[in-house]
Design a protein around this motif. Structure first.
Motif, PDB file in Angstrom:
ATOM      1  N   ASN A   4       0.847  -1.192   0.000  1.00 51.28           N
ATOM      2  CA  ASN A   4       0.000   0.000   0.000  1.00 51.28           C
ATOM      3  C   ASN A   4       0.885   1.245   0.000  1.00 51.28           C
ATOM      4  O   ASN A   4       2.115   1.150  -0.094  1.00 51.28           O
ATOM      5  N   MET A   5       0.271   2.430   0.123  1.00 49.16           N
ATOM      6  CA  MET A   5       1.011   3.689   0.013  1.00 49.16           C
ATOM      7  C   MET A   5       2.054   3.892   1.108  1.00 49.16           C
ATOM      8  O   MET A   5       2.955   4.710   0.964  1.00 49.16           O
ATOM      9  N   ILE A   6       1.950   3.173   2.238  1.00 55.02           N
ATOM     10  CA  ILE A   6       2.952   3.315   3.302  1.00 55.02           C
ATOM     11  C   ILE A   6       3.891   2.107   3.359  1.00 55.02           C
ATOM     12  O   ILE A   6       4.634   1.928   4.320  1.00 55.02           O
ATOM     13  N   GLY A   7       3.837   1.267   2.323  1.00 58.69           N
ATOM     14  CA  GLY A   7       4.806   0.186   2.178  1.00 58.69           C
ATOM     15  C   GLY A   7       4.479  -1.101   2.906  1.00 58.69           C
ATOM     16  O   GLY A   7       5.352  -1.945   3.090  1.00 58.69           O
ATOM     17  N   LEU A   8       3.225  -1.267   3.320  1.00 61.60           N
ATOM     18  CA  LEU A   8       2.823  -2.492   4.008  1.00 61.60           C
ATOM     19  C   LEU A   8       1.994  -3.368   3.064  1.00 61.60           C
ATOM     20  O   LEU A   8       1.350  -2.862   2.144  1.00 61.60           O
ATOM     21  N   ASP A   9       2.022  -4.651   3.299  1.00 65.52           N
ATOM     22  CA  ASP A   9       1.275  -5.609   2.495  1.00 65.52           C
ATOM     23  C   ASP A   9      -0.216  -5.272   2.505  1.00 65.52           C
ATOM     24  O   ASP A   9      -0.825  -5.182   3.568  1.00 65.52           O
ATOM     25  N   LYS A  10      -0.803  -5.096   1.321  1.00 64.99           N
ATOM     26  CA  LYS A  10      -2.207  -4.681   1.208  1.00 64.99           C
ATOM     27  C   LYS A  10      -3.166  -5.705   1.812  1.00 64.99           C
ATOM     28  O   LYS A  10      -4.124  -5.329   2.491  1.00 64.99           O
ATOM     29  N   GLN A  11      -2.930  -6.957   1.550  1.00 66.37           N
ATOM     30  CA  GLN A  11      -3.837  -7.990   2.051  1.00 66.37           C
ATOM     31  C   GLN A  11      -3.808  -8.050   3.579  1.00 66.37           C
ATOM     32  O   GLN A  11      -4.855  -8.121   4.226  1.00 66.37           O
ATOM     33  N   GLN A  12      -2.619  -7.956   4.153  1.00 63.87           N
ATOM     34  CA  GLN A  12      -2.502  -8.000   5.614  1.00 63.87           C
ATOM     35  C   GLN A  12      -3.063  -6.739   6.264  1.00 63.87           C
ATOM     36  O   GLN A  12      -3.685  -6.814   7.325  1.00 63.87           O
ATOM     37  N   THR A  13      -2.853  -5.586   5.642  1.00 67.82           N
ATOM     38  CA  THR A  13      -3.404  -4.362   6.228  1.00 67.82           C
ATOM     39  C   THR A  13      -4.926  -4.329   6.107  1.00 67.82           C
ATOM     40  O   THR A  13      -5.597  -3.756   6.964  1.00 67.82           O
ATOM     41  N   SER A  14      -5.461  -4.965   5.092  1.00 67.72           N
ATOM     42  CA  SER A  14      -6.917  -5.060   4.963  1.00 67.72           C
ATOM     43  C   SER A  14      -7.490  -5.879   6.126  1.00 67.72           C
ATOM     44  O   SER A  14      -8.490  -5.482   6.743  1.00 67.72           O
ATOM     45  N   ILE A 121      -4.641  -6.885  18.386  1.00 67.18           N
ATOM     46  CA  ILE A 121      -4.337  -6.078  17.200  1.00 67.18           C
ATOM     47  C   ILE A 121      -2.870  -5.643  17.225  1.00 67.18           C
ATOM     48  O   ILE A 121      -2.195  -5.667  16.190  1.00 67.18           O
ATOM     49  N   LEU A 122      -2.362  -5.260  18.389  1.00 70.69           N
ATOM     50  CA  LEU A 122      -0.963  -4.857  18.512  1.00 70.69           C
ATOM     51  C   LEU A 122      -0.045  -5.988  18.063  1.00 70.69           C
ATOM     52  O   LEU A 122       0.922  -5.762  17.330  1.00 70.69           O
ATOM     53  N   SER A 123      -0.346  -7.206  18.469  1.00 70.79           N
ATOM     54  CA  SER A 123       0.457  -8.362  18.082  1.00 70.79           C
ATOM     55  C   SER A 123       0.439  -8.557  16.566  1.00 70.79           C
ATOM     56  O   SER A 123       1.484  -8.761  15.935  1.00 70.79           O
ATOM     57  N   ALA A 124      -0.744  -8.478  15.968  1.00 77.62           N
ATOM     58  CA  ALA A 124      -0.865  -8.635  14.516  1.00 77.62           C
ATOM     59  C   ALA A 124      -0.134  -7.507  13.787  1.00 77.62           C
ATOM     60  O   ALA A 124       0.548  -7.750  12.780  1.00 77.62           O
ATOM     61  N   ALA A 125      -0.270  -6.283  14.279  1.00 67.60           N
ATOM     62  CA  ALA A 125       0.398  -5.141  13.657  1.00 67.60           C
ATOM     63  C   ALA A 125       1.914  -5.269  13.773  1.00 67.60           C
ATOM     64  O   ALA A 125       2.652  -4.932  12.833  1.00 67.60           O
ATOM     65  N   SER A 126       2.370  -5.773  14.892  1.00 72.26           N
ATOM     66  CA  SER A 126       3.802  -5.979  15.090  1.00 72.26           C
ATOM     67  C   SER A 126       4.355  -6.997  14.096  1.00 72.26           C
ATOM     68  O   SER A 126       5.414  -6.778  13.494  1.00 72.26           O
ATOM     69  N   GLU A 127       3.636  -8.087  13.915  1.00 69.76           N
ATOM     70  CA  GLU A 127       4.061  -9.107  12.941  1.00 69.76           C
ATOM     71  C   GLU A 127       4.117  -8.544  11.533  1.00 69.76           C
ATOM     72  O   GLU A 127       4.967  -8.936  10.731  1.00 69.76           O
ATOM     73  N   LEU A 128       3.230  -7.609  11.216  1.00 65.74           N
ATOM     74  CA  LEU A 128       3.163  -6.973   9.901  1.00 65.74           C
ATOM     75  C   LEU A 128       4.236  -5.899   9.726  1.00 65.74           C
ATOM     76  O   LEU A 128       4.546  -5.502   8.611  1.00 65.74           O
ATOM     77  N   GLY A 129       4.817  -5.446  10.840  1.00 59.73           N
ATOM     78  CA  GLY A 129       5.777  -4.352  10.781  1.00 59.73           C
ATOM     79  C   GLY A 129       5.102  -2.994  10.737  1.00 59.73           C
ATOM     80  O   GLY A 129       5.683  -2.002  10.302  1.00 59.73           O
ATOM     81  N   ASP A 130       3.856  -2.933  11.211  1.00 59.99           N
ATOM     82  CA  ASP A 130       3.061  -1.708  11.205  1.00 59.99           C
ATOM     83  C   ASP A 130       3.298  -0.944  12.505  1.00 59.99           C
ATOM     84  O   ASP A 130       2.518  -1.001  13.448  1.00 59.99           O
ATOM     85  N   GLU A 131       4.401  -0.224  12.530  1.00 58.54           N
ATOM     86  CA  GLU A 131       4.813   0.496  13.734  1.00 58.54           C
ATOM     87  C   GLU A 131       3.821   1.587  14.129  1.00 58.54           C
ATOM     88  O   GLU A 131       3.643   1.879  15.300  1.00 58.54           O
ATOM     89  N   GLY A 132       3.156   2.194  13.150  1.00 58.45           N
ATOM     90  CA  GLY A 132       2.181   3.244  13.453  1.00 58.45           C
ATOM     91  C   GLY A 132       1.036   2.719  14.297  1.00 58.45           C
ATOM     92  O   GLY A 132       0.650   3.337  15.300  1.00 58.45           O
TER      93      GLY A 132
END
Length: 156
Positions: A4-14, A121-132
């Protein structure tokens, strides 16, 4: 893997956004519940609890906006509409509470629900590398843990 526009996997961020929308629904229900507590509180603790509930709902409305904006940042759409919030929320609609201790117990139950969901959600975001998302939820968790301790102390 599409980004996506911030460099994270689109399917995982969805998938993460779906969870954030559930969190958003829970926050919206808690917000409305606390507004009701603020308006309807009675008794000897009226003045302090009226002010405390206002502090809590003002904080919640900020978090509602931050969560919705995070969902948009992840290129998804935040849910809106109370029928959707009611369908998604694990926090029940709470009506006509006038007793301060009862209102606080409802808030504590809601915080417990939020804390569990936010840690997931924090755990899932961490695995994705979604620091925000990690940073946002980490702050919420820390604040709500302290608030839980303080509200429990008030009930003692």
């Amino acid at each position: 893997m599409e980004k996506n526009m911030i460099g994270l996997d689109k399917q995982q961020t969805s998938a993460l956004s779906t969870e954030l929308n559930t969190l958003l629904a829970n926050y919206q229900l808690l917000y409305m519940n606390v507004r009701g507590f603020h308006w309807n509180i009675k008794g000897r603790s009226f003045f302090e609890l009226h002010a405390k509930f206002e502090e809590i709902y003002n904080d919640l409305v900020i978090k509602v906006d931050e969560i919705a904006e995070r969902i948009l940042t992840l290129e998804s759409q935040p849910v809106h509409g109370y029928s959707k919030y009611l369908a998604l929320s694990a926090i029940p609609e709470t009506l006509d509470v006038t007793d301060g201790a009862q209102a606080i117990r409802h808030i504590l139950d809601a915080y417990r629900t939020l804390l569990i969901k936010q840690r997931q959600i924090l755990s899932a975001a961490s695995e994705l590398g979604d620091e925000g998302t990690v940073s946002l939820l980490s702050d919420y968790i820390s604040q709500q843990e302290k608030e839980t301790w303080m509200l429990n102390a008030y009930l003692q």
